[in-house]
Motif scaffolding. Sequence first.
Motif, mmCIF file in Angstrom:
data_model
loop_
_atom_site.group_PDB
_atom_site.id
_atom_site.type_symbol
_atom_site.label_atom_id
_atom_site.label_comp_id
_atom_site.label_asym_id
_atom_site.label_seq_id
_atom_site.Cartn_x
_atom_site.Cartn_y
_atom_site.Cartn_z
ATOM 1 N N GLY A 503 0.851 -1.317 0.138
ATOM 2 C CA GLY A 503 0.271 0.051 0.006
ATOM 3 C C GLY A 503 1.000 1.082 0.205
ATOM 4 O O GLY A 503 2.184 1.273 -0.033
ATOM 5 N N PRO A 504 0.224 2.544 0.075
ATOM 6 C CA PRO A 504 -1.271 2.619 0.288
ATOM 7 C C PRO A 504 -1.946 2.502 -0.970
ATOM 8 O O PRO A 504 -1.390 2.815 -2.067
ATOM 9 C CB PRO A 504 -1.190 4.300 0.740
ATOM 10 C CG PRO A 504 -0.078 4.827 0.121
ATOM 11 C CD PRO A 504 1.189 3.636 0.307
ATOM 12 N N VAL A 505 -2.984 2.074 -0.965
ATOM 13 C CA VAL A 505 -3.927 2.075 -2.068
ATOM 14 C C VAL A 505 -5.378 2.595 -1.713
ATOM 15 O O VAL A 505 -5.584 2.880 -0.408
ATOM 16 C CB VAL A 505 -4.246 0.530 -2.399
ATOM 17 C CG1 VAL A 505 -3.077 -0.201 -2.910
ATOM 18 C CG2 VAL A 505 -4.816 -0.342 -1.151
ATOM 19 N N ILE A 506 -6.266 2.844 -2.725
ATOM 20 C CA ILE A 506 -7.660 2.929 -2.538
ATOM 21 C C ILE A 506 -8.201 1.864 -2.264
ATOM 22 O O ILE A 506 -8.183 1.024 -3.162
ATOM 23 C CB ILE A 506 -8.180 3.928 -3.443
ATOM 24 C CG1 ILE A 506 -7.258 4.947 -4.051
ATOM 25 C CG2 ILE A 506 -9.577 4.213 -3.415
ATOM 26 C CD1 ILE A 506 -7.506 5.640 -5.427
ATOM 27 N N GLY A 507 -8.945 1.606 -1.081
ATOM 28 C CA GLY A 507 -9.660 0.481 -0.931
ATOM 29 C C GLY A 507 -11.216 0.637 -0.653
ATOM 30 O O GLY A 507 -11.665 1.444 -0.124
ATOM 31 N N LEU A 508 -11.590 0.009 -1.971
ATOM 32 C CA LEU A 508 -13.254 0.193 -2.128
ATOM 33 C C LEU A 508 -13.800 -1.225 -1.390
ATOM 34 O O LEU A 508 -13.446 -2.278 -1.786
ATOM 35 C CB LEU A 508 -13.534 0.205 -3.449
ATOM 36 C CG LEU A 508 -13.009 1.326 -4.199
ATOM 37 C CD1 LEU A 508 -13.264 1.354 -5.731
ATOM 38 C CD2 LEU A 508 -13.518 2.640 -3.689
ATOM 39 N N CYS A 529 -5.520 3.082 2.524
ATOM 40 C CA CYS A 529 -5.000 2.326 3.477
ATOM 41 C C CYS A 529 -3.711 1.493 3.065
ATOM 42 O O CYS A 529 -3.459 1.388 1.796
ATOM 43 C CB CYS A 529 -5.922 1.315 4.106
ATOM 44 S SG CYS A 529 -6.597 0.114 3.051
ATOM 45 N N SER A 530 -2.853 1.205 4.028
ATOM 46 C CA SER A 530 -1.713 0.468 3.702
ATOM 47 C C SER A 530 -1.779 -0.887 4.792
ATOM 48 O O SER A 530 -2.827 -1.028 5.257
ATOM 49 C CB SER A 530 -0.319 1.242 3.864
ATOM 50 O OG SER A 530 -0.408 1.585 5.230
ATOM 51 N N LEU A 531 -0.660 -1.491 4.882
ATOM 52 C CA LEU A 531 -0.645 -2.360 6.231
ATOM 53 C C LEU A 531 -0.415 -1.886 7.497
ATOM 54 O O LEU A 531 -0.359 -2.516 8.538
ATOM 55 C CB LEU A 531 0.351 -3.681 5.689
ATOM 56 C CG LEU A 531 -0.082 -4.294 4.527
ATOM 57 C CD1 LEU A 531 0.815 -5.595 4.232
ATOM 58 C CD2 LEU A 531 -1.426 -4.948 4.697
ATOM 59 N N THR A 532 -0.053 -0.632 7.561
ATOM 60 C CA THR A 532 0.115 -0.200 8.778
ATOM 61 C C THR A 532 -0.914 0.950 9.345
ATOM 62 O O THR A 532 -0.885 1.471 10.424
ATOM 63 C CB THR A 532 1.681 0.623 8.653
ATOM 64 O OG1 THR A 532 1.620 1.585 7.729
ATOM 65 C CG2 THR A 532 2.700 -0.142 8.853
#
Length: 764
Positions: A503-508, A529-532
């Motif tokens: 990540g980070p990504v846009i999480g839908l 979000c990312s993994l942190t």
Amino acid sequence: MVKRVRLKIAGRVQGVGFRPTVVRLAQDLGLTGTVCNDTSGVSLELQGTVQSLATFSQRLQGVDKPPLAQFVSFLEEKCPIVKGESVFRIIGSRVDGDVRSEVAVDTALCADCLREMRDPADFRYRYPFINCTNCGPRYSIIKTVPYDRPGTTMADFALCPQCESQYGDIGDRRYHAQPVACTTCGPHIWLTDTQGKELERENDACLQAAAALLRAGKILAIKGLGGFHLAVDALNDKAVERLRLRKQRDHKPFALMTNRFEKMEPFVHLSDAARQLLESPQSPIVLLPRRLNDRLPQAVAPGMDTLGMMLCYAPLHVLLFAEGLELLVMTSGNIADEPLICDNQRALERLGPVADAFLLHDRDIYRQVDDSIVHWVNRQPMLLRRARGYMPTPIRLSHSTKRHILAAGADLKNTFCLAKGDQLICSEHIGDLADAEVYQHYIRSIQHLRALFEVEPTLVVHDAHPAYFSTQYAQSLDSIETLAVQHHWAHIAAVLAEHQHGGPVIGLVADGTGYGSDGAIWGGECLICSLTEFERFGHMKNFILPGGDQASKEAIRPLMGLLHQAFGNDFTLDRCIEWLALLGPDQEKLSLIDQQLNKNLNCVPTSSMGRMFDALAVLLGVGSHNFFDAQLPMGLEVLAGTGSGKAYPVVMLATETGLVWDWTAMIQDMIVQVRQGAAPVDLAFRFHHTLTEVFCQWACLARERFSLSTVALGGGVFCNRRLIGQVMPALEAHGFEVLIGRQLPANDGCISVGQAAIGSRTLS
Ligand code: ZN
Ligand code: ZN
Ligand code: FE
């Protein structure tokens, strides 16, 4: 020039015929040395000419790689020459150190074994437990690693001289095949009545009698590879209905099994890719598009436009179908939502009232493993339930942690996950923890898998929902550090883990229920979000959900909530009670729910997309009750299939909780159209399109704000093939890279992996 090297190979290299391949190859090339299983895989010492050593490495990783093997690392180092060595041999397993070797998966009958089983001259002719290094039980029979016969449930079967000689013969394809057995020395089958009284004991007589019972419409409990099935002739109306009634499974579609593609073809459309998957070593249940007007009894899969089909994968199934069976319902051997049964005695106790007879065997199943289920999303397979054939292959992270982690998962469709090094070992499907039996099974399974993989967690990750059983379990493990992870963050993190993306990504997110950071129930979200870390960038406008847990079963509840929200003070029950009562529920219930809403009793605010699907399913006449999870949303998806029309206009509002999709106008429009008699198929169709539009707008606005161009899709509503099938290409057309989970289901079965990935990243 002669040299000696040490090879350390990690990955799935035990129980897959690896050592014999190594021995054959070494002998071919005139190399000497040793090979042994150890806790991280296999280690070899090889001595010979530089040229032959190079050829060895090349061939082992290329043309000679055993079909089921998977390498994760292949390390080579030089070591001192051993003088006077003249042979290459297998030496005993080393069990010191950390267990890291992969446990192999249970695998469908291979072509070679099938041929032998059909050959009257072979000593395993018609033997229901024939197997070899390329096929047969693995994970379901392993008690300890490294994988050797004494550590499996085959330990009590002493090999006969014939099996022994194959087991010990380097040239044989059963060389060191741990479950090897035959009629003389191995497990056998027998047929009993519901009291456990033996009806038949001889192999062929059992098979003939069992097939005759099935043809006569009887329900047969069959012990298979990873547990019991309840089987019945799929073309016999009365028999299927009786099974439904007795199993207390009113609506959920049944899976079907047959032995040939030709027998599937009258019922489903079979693509080449589907054939390949059905025939694969994993041999899952594959959801296939159903033919119109098939002649299946209504009770097999009511209201479904797909059928779950599988091919015979255990030799026992093949032998049974060879007795002239056409198509069987093969549903998990359990009552309602209890865990799959795998023990003979327990089967007789619990399934006695369901089955008419039992086809039993004495190869113990140590770990029960359900059939895996695969469906098709944009012409690629995606796992809906990850179990037999896939379990326990780990998901690998791009980072690693020294501490061990337990991720407790979610309460529905639970799986848990162990993290060790860079491996995430996700359990098979456990079930819904609200069932006391399932909860006990959950606790036992955690203990089993922790022992098998030698995991001593010092961090337990759990859902942020304080009332989840899994949360309470996690918190009860005192002296262990805990970490609460928001449900939808975990959904997206699972997708990231599968793609080794940090990540980070846009999480839908399109989901049913997840405890939000504000105490509301979330489910239609746009996260960054990312993994942190994560933040909520957008969400569906909240509505009030009356009646807590019941609200996910009785769809009139979310509908009433939506109406209250959409019409505000203009909504009075008097004005629409007649019309609402037509949709199912009685007037008394309606006024109760109405009062609940007016007085705000036992009500929670929610942005759940799953509940919106439920509400619209009632509104459009699909049904009023979810007898199993997502039944109504699935009905709405099917309904949309024949519709047409445009998306409703999308209204996005910038608020202090983020970018809110205000669906008020859409719901108001829909109500008007329904009352004017618009075709429900078109409204369902337009709703799917609207959601696609909503997700695209969120993603585009998030891209502007955060300069991100990767989107990950998660949440159980994305099991909806129509929705994900539209959203993916639409986002791609907007220039996004789109990540979806294919190894893990979009539903809560993936939550534990997301939790573990977040935990692991947090620690490293
Ligand atoms: Zn085989
Ligand atoms: Zn034998
Ligand atoms: Fe969820």
